[in-house]
Design a protein around this motif. Structure first.
Motif, PDB file in Angstrom:
ATOM      1  N   GLY A   3     -21.913  -4.098 -12.477  1.00 32.71           N
ATOM      2  CA  GLY A   3     -23.016  -3.324 -13.029  1.00 32.71           C
ATOM      3  C   GLY A   3     -23.609  -2.437 -11.951  1.00 32.71           C
ATOM      4  O   GLY A   3     -23.138  -2.414 -10.810  1.00 32.71           O
ATOM      5  N   SER A   4     -24.626  -1.670 -12.334  1.00 37.39           N
ATOM      6  CA  SER A   4     -25.319  -0.804 -11.380  1.00 37.39           C
ATOM      7  C   SER A   4     -26.704  -1.387 -11.123  1.00 37.39           C
ATOM      8  O   SER A   4     -27.426  -1.700 -12.072  1.00 37.39           O
ATOM      9  CB  SER A   4     -25.469   0.600 -11.946  1.00 37.39           C
ATOM     10  N   PHE A   6     -30.467  -0.958  -9.455  1.00 34.11           N
ATOM     11  CA  PHE A   6     -31.496  -0.040  -8.953  1.00 34.11           C
ATOM     12  C   PHE A   6     -32.645  -0.899  -8.438  1.00 34.11           C
ATOM     13  O   PHE A   6     -33.122  -1.787  -9.163  1.00 34.11           O
ATOM     14  CB  PHE A   6     -31.987   0.889 -10.067  1.00 34.11           C
ATOM     15  N   GLY A   8     -35.695  -0.102  -7.719  1.00 35.37           N
ATOM     16  CA  GLY A   8     -37.053   0.237  -8.163  1.00 35.37           C
ATOM     17  C   GLY A   8     -37.852   0.962  -7.103  1.00 35.37           C
ATOM     18  O   GLY A   8     -38.974   1.390  -7.370  1.00 35.37           O
ATOM     19  N   ARG A   9     -37.303   1.088  -5.912  1.00 38.58           N
ATOM     20  CA  ARG A   9     -38.015   1.805  -4.848  1.00 38.58           C
ATOM     21  C   ARG A   9     -37.414   3.191  -4.637  1.00 38.58           C
ATOM     22  O   ARG A   9     -38.131   4.153  -4.399  1.00 38.58           O
ATOM     23  CB  ARG A   9     -37.963   1.000  -3.547  1.00 38.58           C
ATOM     24  N   SER A  10     -36.090   3.280  -4.721  1.00 39.73           N
ATOM     25  CA  SER A  10     -35.447   4.583  -4.611  1.00 39.73           C
ATOM     26  C   SER A  10     -34.492   4.755  -5.792  1.00 39.73           C
ATOM     27  O   SER A  10     -34.159   3.783  -6.475  1.00 39.73           O
ATOM     28  CB  SER A  10     -34.676   4.690  -3.298  1.00 39.73           C
ATOM     29  N   ALA A  11     -34.064   6.017  -5.995  1.00 38.63           N
ATOM     30  CA  ALA A  11     -33.174   6.292  -7.121  1.00 38.63           C
ATOM     31  C   ALA A  11     -31.714   6.026  -6.775  1.00 38.63           C
ATOM     32  O   ALA A  11     -30.825   6.325  -7.570  1.00 38.63           O
ATOM     33  CB  ALA A  11     -33.353   7.741  -7.576  1.00 38.63           C
ATOM     34  N   ALA A  12     -31.470   5.464  -5.586  1.00 39.41           N
ATOM     35  CA  ALA A  12     -30.089   5.181  -5.195  1.00 39.41           C
ATOM     36  C   ALA A  12     -29.507   4.087  -6.090  1.00 39.41           C
ATOM     37  O   ALA A  12     -30.196   3.151  -6.478  1.00 39.41           O
ATOM     38  CB  ALA A  12     -30.051   4.740  -3.742  1.00 39.41           C
ATOM     39  N   ARG A  13     -28.240   4.252  -6.407  1.00 35.35           N
ATOM     40  CA  ARG A  13     -27.564   3.287  -7.263  1.00 35.35           C
ATOM     41  C   ARG A  13     -26.625   2.435  -6.413  1.00 35.35           C
ATOM     42  O   ARG A  13     -25.918   2.936  -5.547  1.00 35.35           O
ATOM     43  CB  ARG A  13     -26.739   4.056  -8.301  1.00 35.35           C
ATOM     44  N   GLN A  14     -26.642   1.138  -6.643  1.00 33.94           N
ATOM     45  CA  GLN A  14     -25.720   0.256  -5.925  1.00 33.94           C
ATOM     46  C   GLN A  14     -24.864  -0.490  -6.927  1.00 33.94           C
ATOM     47  O   GLN A  14     -25.342  -0.869  -7.995  1.00 33.94           O
ATOM     48  CB  GLN A  14     -26.503  -0.768  -5.105  1.00 33.94           C
ATOM     49  N   SER A  15     -23.635  -0.709  -6.546  1.00 29.43           N
ATOM     50  CA  SER A  15     -22.755  -1.478  -7.410  1.00 29.43           C
ATOM     51  C   SER A  15     -23.008  -2.970  -7.167  1.00 29.43           C
ATOM     52  O   SER A  15     -23.206  -3.393  -6.027  1.00 29.43           O
ATOM     53  CB  SER A  15     -21.305  -1.117  -7.058  1.00 29.43           C
ATOM     54  N   ARG A  61     -40.934  -2.867 -12.572  1.00 29.87           N
ATOM     55  CA  ARG A  61     -41.360  -1.690 -11.799  1.00 29.87           C
ATOM     56  C   ARG A  61     -40.146  -0.849 -11.406  1.00 29.87           C
ATOM     57  O   ARG A  61     -40.162  -0.181 -10.385  1.00 29.87           O
ATOM     58  CB  ARG A  61     -42.123  -2.127 -10.544  1.00 29.87           C
ATOM     59  N   GLY A  62     -39.106  -0.968 -12.183  1.00 31.73           N
ATOM     60  CA  GLY A  62     -37.931  -0.128 -11.938  1.00 31.73           C
ATOM     61  C   GLY A  62     -36.729  -0.895 -11.416  1.00 31.73           C
ATOM     62  O   GLY A  62     -35.620  -0.352 -11.372  1.00 31.73           O
ATOM     63  N   CYS A  64     -33.728  -3.025 -11.733  1.00 31.78           N
ATOM     64  CA  CYS A  64     -32.930  -3.414 -12.897  1.00 31.78           C
ATOM     65  C   CYS A  64     -31.436  -3.382 -12.589  1.00 31.78           C
ATOM     66  O   CYS A  64     -31.007  -2.806 -11.588  1.00 31.78           O
ATOM     67  CB  CYS A  64     -33.228  -2.501 -14.081  1.00 31.78           C
ATOM     68  N   LEU A  66     -27.840  -2.480 -14.688  1.00 31.09           N
ATOM     69  CA  LEU A  66     -27.304  -1.893 -15.912  1.00 31.09           C
ATOM     70  C   LEU A  66     -25.824  -2.234 -16.007  1.00 31.09           C
ATOM     71  O   LEU A  66     -25.057  -1.999 -15.069  1.00 31.09           O
ATOM     72  CB  LEU A  66     -27.495  -0.373 -15.845  1.00 31.09           C
TER      73      LEU A  66
END
Lengths: 356, 328
Positions: A3-4, A6, A8-15, A61-62, A64, A66
């Motif tokens: 999944g991806s 996040f 909640g602090r930055s918009a960077a996506r991590q696998s 607070r962001g 999550c 996905l």
């Protein structure tokens, strides 16, 4: 399952790799760090058709995760159903919604008539007069009224005698309008209208007085006020919720608002019989008047409508006979010639016959 | 959709496309569920249903590979509705009492006051709904927000309204440009602001041309102007080093309106969800963000907007208004 993530602090996506373990979801991030989200620490958002899942860390607070791969979504849901204790959140919401609906329904059922009664009771007479005046001018405009000085004088005598007997804060204004309808109505604040169609079917000034006494009781007991308040509240609510409610201030809307309940009619009858007796008029005139209308006007839809909410004629005659304790003490209101003046004024006026 | 590797150091987008993956059947099911349960629960479920529909539509709009998210709750909608109803009741009662008065002047005064009241509330409603909508929208876990202030916006709004009336409408391109510009400049995604460099005079020529051609074209030219205006608003909006671009055309808007009307009428309303999706899809497909779109450098803004002023806006919010997500 991947999944991806996040943070909640930055918009960077991590696998991230996901797996269920130890009463929760174990996340292994791309940098090798592992975190454990217990079942109670996140909220699972499912899309319609389960096209993706989102685990939202509570309080949200962001942060999550996905999951969008259809195979991973299906597998995760299967595993979650087996492992996660049934939170029953949707059941709780459904139960609350049901409870709230029942509460709103009960409040409307029991509270609305009470609200109407309270508003009608506390409304000052001046407010009733303004409301009644607006209805009166709209439903019985000057141009439609019968204008005859002799007839007016005769009517004024009837009104004056009843008003003296009734006492109370209201000033009664009675109009006769040119219309073939067999009908009469009372608006709040003492405004009463009688149509020529009804005048022509009455036999005497006493019967006219009986009809007026009945209408005055609607004013005194605030039936018309209550009915208008009820209509205004319902239409306002419908209008505010965008489901209708137009037309209160048109003729049909106002006439509809003056339509009273059978219990109001029975109560007005009882009050009218007492009022007639206090005014020294024969209460039996009321029963006779309604009996005649009932007998002679069966082919007139308007007349039947007028009588439809009233108590039955037989019960009225019984009640009137009981009320007329000592017929010898009653004196007729108008002489036959005075009554004829009123009727003639109606006959000479061209009926508009517009109907309700 | 999900990348296999961390995007911490991934190169930024050169062009960010938007697309809508919503489908008619799931949306129809949501609408039917909302209608039926709303009837059964005397309207209470409608707030839950509307939230579910909004969440579905937001989730099905993607910026690149990322889904927008809607975080508004049914209770917020319910409370907002109750507040709005309370204000409307005050208006209603005042208006009703005035209509009871015999004086025609009082009635005319009441009507004027009613309209003035609505006008006075407009800046509050517009700013409130924008702030609410943005603060409940996120992308990649990062929230949008608006720093628009009612006082500042009201000055701009009433000044624009005054000049528009004074010039018999010829000021309206500047009015619309200034309103959109203010709201856009105050829109943020995380800690990064949007910017706007449009000028009203650019729209003046097309506006005058539209006025001349309104009657000869039976008002159809207004679609051309709407598209022109939309392109203007988007093309002058920037985010960091990236700029929006919009390719929408008047004929597309006209066809969309016409075909959607036919779709809804001939299906007796059943086609409404498809009409919503078609509209959303057109909006998405004609907009892109090009340049250096570095989303990874965006950080969460910790201070959120206050709740004041949002309530009235909540009830007036437009579902599926993706322009709102872009701050437009």
């Amino acid at each position: 399952m991947t999944g991806s993530y996040f943070d909640g602090r930055s918009a960077a996506r991590q696998s991230v790799e996901l797996r269920l373990a130890g009463e929760g979801v174990m996340l292994t991030r791309s940098d090798g760090s592992v975190v454990h989200w217990p079942f109670h620490s996140y909220r699972l958002q499912r899309s319609p058709g389960d096209r993706f899942l989102r685990f939202e860390r509570a309080p949200y607070r962001g942060e999550c995760v996905l999951v969008e791969s259809p195979e991973d979504v299906a597998r995760l849901l299967r595993q979650l159903r087996q492992a996660e204790p049934s939170a029953g959140r949707s059941k709780r919401i459904a139960a609350w919604l049901l409870l709230a609906s029942v509460a709103v329904g009960a409040a409307l059922w029991a509270g609305f008539p009470l609200l109407v009664a309270v508003v009608a009771r506390v409304a000052p007479v001046s407010m009733e007069e303004r409301l009644g005046r607006a209805v009166f001018h709209s439903l019985a405009p000057e141009s439609s009224r019968v204008r005859n000085a002799d007839a007016q004088r005769a009517m004024d005598r009837v009104v004056s005698r009843l008003r003296d007997a009734a006492s109370g804060p209201y000033t009664y204004r009675v109009a006769i309008t040119r219309d073939s309808m067999v009908n009469a109505w009372a608006a709040p604040g003492g405004y009463v209208n009688v149509y020529c169609g009804l005048v022509q079917r009455l036999n005497s000034g006493d019967e006219m007085a009986a009809v007026l006494a009945h209408e005055f009781q609607h004013v005194i007991q605030r039936h018309s006020t209550r009915s208008l308040v009820r209509t205004i509240l319902i239409r306002t609510a419908l209008s505010l919720t965008g489901t209708g409610g137009d037309g209160l201030f048109d003729t049909a809307g106002m006439l509809g608002a003056l339509h009273l309940m059978r219990s109001d009619e029975a109560s007005a009858d009882a009050g009218a019989l007492m009022l007639l007796r206090r005014a020294g008029l024969d209460p039996r005139a009321m029963a006779e008047a309604f009996a005649r209308i009932d007998r002679e006007s069966k082919d007139l839809p308007g007349a039947l409508e007028y009588l439809s909410t009233h108590p039955s004629t037989a019960s009225r005659i019984d009640a009137a006979k009981r009320a007329a304790a000592n017929p010898a003490t009653y004196h007729s209101m108008l002489t036959p010639s005075e009554w004829k003046q009123i009727q003639d004024a109606c006959y000479s006026a061209p009926p508009s016959g517009k109907g309700r | 959709m999900s990348p296999d590797v961390s995007e911490q150091n991934a190169p930024p987008y050169q062009t960010l496309h938007f697309h809508c993956t919503a489908e008619g059947i799931p949306l129809l099911v949501l609408y039917l569920k909302t209608i039926l349960l709303s009837i059964f629960t005397l309207g209470i479920y409608s707030f839950w249903g509307r939230t579910e529909i909004r969440r579905y539509l937001y989730n099905e709009v993607l910026a690149g590979d990322d889904r927008f998210e809607w975080h508004g709750t049914p209770l917020e909608l319910l409370i907002g509705w109750l507040k709005a109803i309370a204000i409307l009741i005050v208006f209603y009662v005042g208006f009703f009492l005035a209509t009871l008065s015999g004086s025609e002047w009082v009635k005319i005064g009441a009507v004027l006051l009613l309209y003035l009241g609505i006008f006075a509330l407009m800046p509050f409603i517009l700013v409130g709904s924008t702030r609410y909508r943005l603060s409940r929208t996120s992308l990649r876990g990062i929230r949008f927000s608006s720093s628009a202030r009612v006082g500042e916006f009201a000055k701009l709004y009433f000044k624009g309204l005054f000049f528009t009336l004074l010039t018999l409408g010829f000021y309206s391109p500047w009015f619309a440009n200034n309103i959109v510009g203010y709201l856009t400049k105050n829109t943020r995604y995380g800690d990064q602001s949007f910017n706007y460099d449009g000028e009203g005079k650019t729209l003046f020529g097309p506006y005058v041309a539209m006025l001349f051609l309104l009657l000869p074209t039976l008002y159809l030219i207004s679609f051309w102007y709407l598209a022109r205006q939309q392109r203007h608003f988007y093309c002058h909006t920037t985010f960091g080093a990236a700029r929006f671009d919009c390719t929408i055309r008047g004929r597309q808007l006209l066809w969309m309106m016409f075909s959607n009307a036919l779709l809804v009428i001939f299906t007796l309303g059943i086609g409404y969800p498809w009409a919503v999706i078609r509209n959303l899809r057109l909006q998405c497909e004609t907009v892109r963000l090009y340049g250096n779109v570095d989303l990874t450098s965006v950080n969460q803004l910790l201070t959120g907007p206050t709740a004041t002023g949002e309530a009235l806006g909540q009830v007036l919010e437009v579902e599926g208004d993706i322009g709102g997500a872009f701050g437009l």
